[in-house]
Design an enzyme around this catalytic site. Structure first.
Site, PDB file in Angstrom:
ATOM      1  N   GLY A 184      -4.165 -64.114  14.987  1.00 51.43           N
ATOM      2  CA  GLY A 184      -5.431 -64.152  14.252  1.00 51.43           C
ATOM      3  C   GLY A 184      -6.259 -62.883  14.361  1.00 51.43           C
ATOM      4  O   GLY A 184      -7.463 -62.896  14.100  1.00 51.43           O
ATOM      5  N   ILE A 189     -20.789 -59.963  14.165  1.00 53.95           N
ATOM      6  CA  ILE A 189     -21.538 -60.061  12.906  1.00 53.95           C
ATOM      7  C   ILE A 189     -21.436 -61.462  12.303  1.00 53.95           C
ATOM      8  O   ILE A 189     -22.274 -61.848  11.476  1.00 53.95           O
ATOM      9  CB  ILE A 189     -21.018 -58.985  11.914  1.00 53.95           C
ATOM     10  CG1 ILE A 189     -22.062 -58.653  10.869  1.00 53.95           C
ATOM     11  CG2 ILE A 189     -19.705 -59.391  11.275  1.00 53.95           C
ATOM     12  CD1 ILE A 189     -21.731 -57.394  10.068  1.00 53.95           C
ATOM     13  N   HIS A 238     -10.009 -55.759  21.166  1.00 57.74           N
ATOM     14  CA  HIS A 238     -11.344 -56.282  21.477  1.00 57.74           C
ATOM     15  C   HIS A 238     -11.231 -57.626  22.183  1.00 57.74           C
ATOM     16  O   HIS A 238     -10.313 -58.404  21.943  1.00 57.74           O
ATOM     17  CB  HIS A 238     -12.211 -56.402  20.225  1.00 57.74           C
ATOM     18  CG  HIS A 238     -11.563 -57.132  19.094  1.00 57.74           C
ATOM     19  ND1 HIS A 238     -10.631 -56.543  18.277  1.00 57.74           N
ATOM     20  CD2 HIS A 238     -11.713 -58.399  18.637  1.00 57.74           C
ATOM     21  CE1 HIS A 238     -10.226 -57.410  17.374  1.00 57.74           C
ATOM     22  NE2 HIS A 238     -10.857 -58.556  17.568  1.00 57.74           N
ATOM     23  N   LEU A 239     -12.204 -57.846  23.036  1.00 60.08           N
ATOM     24  CA  LEU A 239     -12.311 -59.081  23.819  1.00 60.08           C
ATOM     25  C   LEU A 239     -13.535 -59.834  23.302  1.00 60.08           C
ATOM     26  O   LEU A 239     -14.638 -59.292  23.277  1.00 60.08           O
ATOM     27  CB  LEU A 239     -12.493 -58.692  25.292  1.00 60.08           C
ATOM     28  CG  LEU A 239     -12.730 -59.772  26.333  1.00 60.08           C
ATOM     29  CD1 LEU A 239     -11.573 -60.761  26.376  1.00 60.08           C
ATOM     30  CD2 LEU A 239     -12.917 -59.124  27.706  1.00 60.08           C
TER      31      LEU A 239
END
Ligand code: AMP
Ligand code: ZN
Length: 115
Positions: free
Chosen positions: A94, A34, A101-102
């Site tokens: 971070g 996004i 997730h990749l």
């Protein structure tokens, strides 16, 4: 299959929250980030909920699924000149969304060290 009803990416997997899906199979979903950090920025997630890659250790079906989906999407997106795969993990890594997730980033020159 374990999921977390409060998790943003579980909701995206379940289509409860809309996203721009570019690839999906029985193990993973890949969708456009996004807030893209490169001309191509795709997030690839396992359909099962793991907080991070540490929790997913030894779940080789899902880990292989993520990597194979990344290569497939990179080819589909014509990233022939290269790309970067990133898995942010934990506070110092971070990570902001606690569902493994990749990131697939491409379409520009990447910097190293990444900062
Ligand atoms: P990370 O900071 O590694 O945890 O990555 C989380 C990523 O998810 C960030 O790049 C966000 O821009 C992205 N993101 C957050 N919410 C959404 C959403 N609703 N749809 C697509 N990507 C999202
Ligand atoms: Zn989740």
């Amino acid at each position: 299959m374990h999921q977390d009803p409060e998790c943003l990416f579980c909701k995206i997997v379940n289509k409860e929250i809309p996203s721009e899906v570019v690839f999906e199979d029985d193990k993973v979903v890949a969708f456009k980030d996004i807030d893209p950090q490169a001309p191509v920025h795709i997030v690839i997630v396992p359909k099962e909920h793991f907080n991070n890659i540490i929790e997913a250790q030894d779940n080789n079906d899902y880990l292989n699924g993520l990597l194979n989906a990344a290569v497939k999407v990179a080819k589909d997106q014509n990233l022939d000149d290269g790309f970067r795969l990133v898995i942010n993990t934990g506070k110092e890594g971070g990570q902001t969304v606690e569902h493994l997730h990749l990131h697939l980033l491409g379409g520009r020159n990447m910097q190293w060290p990444p900062g």
